[in-house]
Design a protein around this motif. Structure first.
Motif, PDB file in Angstrom:
ATOM      1  N   ARG A  34      -2.473   6.147   6.938  1.00 44.82           N
ATOM      2  CA  ARG A  34      -1.918   7.174   6.043  1.00 44.82           C
ATOM      3  C   ARG A  34      -1.862   6.664   4.605  1.00 44.82           C
ATOM      4  O   ARG A  34      -2.127   7.402   3.671  1.00 44.82           O
ATOM      5  CB  ARG A  34      -0.522   7.604   6.497  1.00 44.82           C
ATOM      6  N   LEU A  35      -1.491   5.392   4.449  1.00 49.59           N
ATOM      7  CA  LEU A  35      -1.453   4.818   3.104  1.00 49.59           C
ATOM      8  C   LEU A  35      -2.850   4.731   2.496  1.00 49.59           C
ATOM      9  O   LEU A  35      -3.024   4.994   1.303  1.00 49.59           O
ATOM     10  CB  LEU A  35      -0.831   3.423   3.133  1.00 49.59           C
ATOM     11  N   ALA A  36      -3.837   4.375   3.308  1.00 51.60           N
ATOM     12  CA  ALA A  36      -5.213   4.283   2.807  1.00 51.60           C
ATOM     13  C   ALA A  36      -5.681   5.647   2.297  1.00 51.60           C
ATOM     14  O   ALA A  36      -6.267   5.749   1.208  1.00 51.60           O
ATOM     15  CB  ALA A  36      -6.149   3.773   3.899  1.00 51.60           C
ATOM     16  N   TRP A  37      -5.414   6.701   3.057  1.00 49.09           N
ATOM     17  CA  TRP A  37      -5.793   8.043   2.623  1.00 49.09           C
ATOM     18  C   TRP A  37      -5.011   8.453   1.380  1.00 49.09           C
ATOM     19  O   TRP A  37      -5.545   9.096   0.482  1.00 49.09           O
ATOM     20  CB  TRP A  37      -5.609   9.063   3.751  1.00 49.09           C
ATOM     21  N   SER A  38      -3.742   8.089   1.311  1.00 50.03           N
ATOM     22  CA  SER A  38      -2.922   8.421   0.148  1.00 50.03           C
ATOM     23  C   SER A  38      -3.452   7.736  -1.107  1.00 50.03           C
ATOM     24  O   SER A  38      -3.560   8.360  -2.175  1.00 50.03           O
ATOM     25  CB  SER A  38      -1.469   8.008   0.383  1.00 50.03           C
ATOM     26  N   MET A  85     -13.979   9.670  -1.376  1.00 50.09           N
ATOM     27  CA  MET A  85     -12.634   9.531  -0.811  1.00 50.09           C
ATOM     28  C   MET A  85     -12.631   8.961   0.613  1.00 50.09           C
ATOM     29  O   MET A  85     -11.902   8.009   0.879  1.00 50.09           O
ATOM     30  CB  MET A  85     -11.862  10.845  -0.872  1.00 50.09           C
ATOM     31  N   PRO A  86     -13.429   9.483   1.542  1.00 49.94           N
ATOM     32  CA  PRO A  86     -13.420   8.876   2.883  1.00 49.94           C
ATOM     33  C   PRO A  86     -13.914   7.431   2.876  1.00 49.94           C
ATOM     34  O   PRO A  86     -13.376   6.588   3.601  1.00 49.94           O
ATOM     35  CB  PRO A  86     -14.351   9.766   3.708  1.00 49.94           C
ATOM     36  N   LEU A  87     -14.928   7.149   2.059  1.00 48.68           N
ATOM     37  CA  LEU A  87     -15.426   5.774   1.978  1.00 48.68           C
ATOM     38  C   LEU A  87     -14.354   4.834   1.440  1.00 48.68           C
ATOM     39  O   LEU A  87     -14.160   3.723   1.952  1.00 48.68           O
ATOM     40  CB  LEU A  87     -16.677   5.706   1.098  1.00 48.68           C
ATOM     41  N   LEU A  88     -13.660   5.272   0.423  1.00 50.02           N
ATOM     42  CA  LEU A  88     -12.589   4.475  -0.168  1.00 50.02           C
ATOM     43  C   LEU A  88     -11.462   4.244   0.832  1.00 50.02           C
ATOM     44  O   LEU A  88     -10.958   3.121   0.967  1.00 50.02           O
ATOM     45  CB  LEU A  88     -12.077   5.172  -1.428  1.00 50.02           C
ATOM     46  N   ALA A  89     -11.085   5.290   1.557  1.00 48.17           N
ATOM     47  CA  ALA A  89     -10.030   5.152   2.575  1.00 48.17           C
ATOM     48  C   ALA A  89     -10.454   4.160   3.656  1.00 48.17           C
ATOM     49  O   ALA A  89      -9.638   3.343   4.108  1.00 48.17           O
ATOM     50  CB  ALA A  89      -9.698   6.515   3.180  1.00 48.17           C
ATOM     51  N   MET A  90     -11.718   4.212   4.063  1.00 47.87           N
ATOM     52  CA  MET A  90     -12.211   3.276   5.087  1.00 47.87           C
ATOM     53  C   MET A  90     -12.216   1.838   4.570  1.00 47.87           C
ATOM     54  O   MET A  90     -12.008   0.903   5.349  1.00 47.87           O
ATOM     55  CB  MET A  90     -13.615   3.677   5.546  1.00 47.87           C
ATOM     56  N   MET A  91     -12.437   1.654   3.273  1.00 49.98           N
ATOM     57  CA  MET A  91     -12.429   0.308   2.697  1.00 49.98           C
ATOM     58  C   MET A  91     -11.009  -0.217   2.505  1.00 49.98           C
ATOM     59  O   MET A  91     -10.766  -1.425   2.620  1.00 49.98           O
ATOM     60  CB  MET A  91     -13.171   0.304   1.357  1.00 49.98           C
ATOM     61  N   ALA A 151      -6.526   6.483  -1.577  1.00 42.82           N
ATOM     62  CA  ALA A 151      -7.866   6.989  -1.886  1.00 42.82           C
ATOM     63  C   ALA A 151      -7.787   8.358  -2.562  1.00 42.82           C
ATOM     64  O   ALA A 151      -8.498   8.623  -3.542  1.00 42.82           O
ATOM     65  CB  ALA A 151      -8.708   7.073  -0.610  1.00 42.82           C
ATOM     66  N   MET A 152      -6.916   9.209  -2.051  1.00 40.44           N
ATOM     67  CA  MET A 152      -6.760  10.532  -2.644  1.00 40.44           C
ATOM     68  C   MET A 152      -6.241  10.415  -4.080  1.00 40.44           C
ATOM     69  O   MET A 152      -6.717  11.102  -4.973  1.00 40.44           O
ATOM     70  CB  MET A 152      -5.799  11.373  -1.794  1.00 40.44           C
ATOM     71  N   PRO A 201      -8.556  -1.636   6.182  1.00 37.45           N
ATOM     72  CA  PRO A 201      -8.487  -3.012   6.686  1.00 37.45           C
ATOM     73  C   PRO A 201      -7.651  -3.939   5.799  1.00 37.45           C
ATOM     74  O   PRO A 201      -6.963  -4.836   6.304  1.00 37.45           O
ATOM     75  CB  PRO A 201      -9.950  -3.468   6.720  1.00 37.45           C
ATOM     76  N   VAL A 202      -7.700  -3.702   4.504  1.00 41.64           N
ATOM     77  CA  VAL A 202      -6.893  -4.516   3.581  1.00 41.64           C
ATOM     78  C   VAL A 202      -5.408  -4.281   3.857  1.00 41.64           C
ATOM     79  O   VAL A 202      -4.611  -5.228   3.917  1.00 41.64           O
ATOM     80  CB  VAL A 202      -7.239  -4.185   2.114  1.00 41.64           C
ATOM     81  N   LEU A 203      -5.031  -3.023   4.054  1.00 38.60           N
ATOM     82  CA  LEU A 203      -3.636  -2.704   4.340  1.00 38.60           C
ATOM     83  C   LEU A 203      -3.210  -3.252   5.704  1.00 38.60           C
ATOM     84  O   LEU A 203      -2.070  -3.690   5.864  1.00 38.60           O
ATOM     85  CB  LEU A 203      -3.408  -1.195   4.281  1.00 38.60           C
TER      86      LEU A 203
END
Length: 161
Positions: A25-29, A135-141, A31-32, A144-146
């Motif tokens: 959820r944080l990754a999508w937040s 946005m989806p690519l950024l969230a996927m990247m 990235a968005m 893993p860091v999070l």
């Protein structure tokens, strides 16, 4: 610069992980927030990020952190979005020179307003297409860091809110 990033980006994200936000959820937040933060409608990002976070039930704080961190990038990308929009739609390029723009506003205000809105609309279309891909690519990247950051928090349980 490193301490700025640590204080303004890493620490708020770590705090969100501590209170139970999931890495996904944080990754999508985040990235968005980044994608909205680079849109070509200057002055719109805070409200747009809040609205999108509300609609998609994402984290408001994370979307605002990433949105505001990329503000300089928004200014740098504005002429790029306009240029790409002009190329895509075959419109004449935007005269960004101060003298030409002031002359046009003074002598042809209605035509200048129409031209500016056309360039803005075309830039927004190009940005929207890019956003749908980035946005989806950024969230996927980011995810893993999070996840690694969360592992560093002594394996505390994560509860979806």
């Amino acid at each position: 610069m490193l301490s700025f990033v640590q204080r303004r980006v890493v620490k708020p994200v770590m705090d969100l992980l501590r209170v139970g936000a999931t890495p996904e959820r944080l990754a999508w937040s985040l990235a968005m927030g980044v994608v909205i933060g680079i849109n070509p409608v200057l002055g719109s990002t805070t409200l747009l990020a809040l609205a999108a976070a509300s609609v998609f039930r994402l984290n408001y704080i994370a979307s605002q952190v990433s949105n505001h961190v990329v503000y300089p990038l928004q200014l740098l990308l504005f002429p790029v979005w306009v240029k790409l929009g002009s190329l895509l739609f075959g419109t004449p390029g935007l005269k960004l020179g101060r003298h030409e723009l002031m002359h046009a506003v003074k002598h042809h205000p209605w035509q200048t307003t129409k031209a500016l809105w056309t360039w803005e609309w075309h830039a927004l279309v190009v940005w929207a297409v890019a956003a749908a891909v980035v946005m989806p690519l950024l969230a996927m990247m980011i995810k893993p860091v999070l996840c690694k950051m969360l592992d560093g928090l002594h394996h505390e349980p994560v509860v979806e809110k």
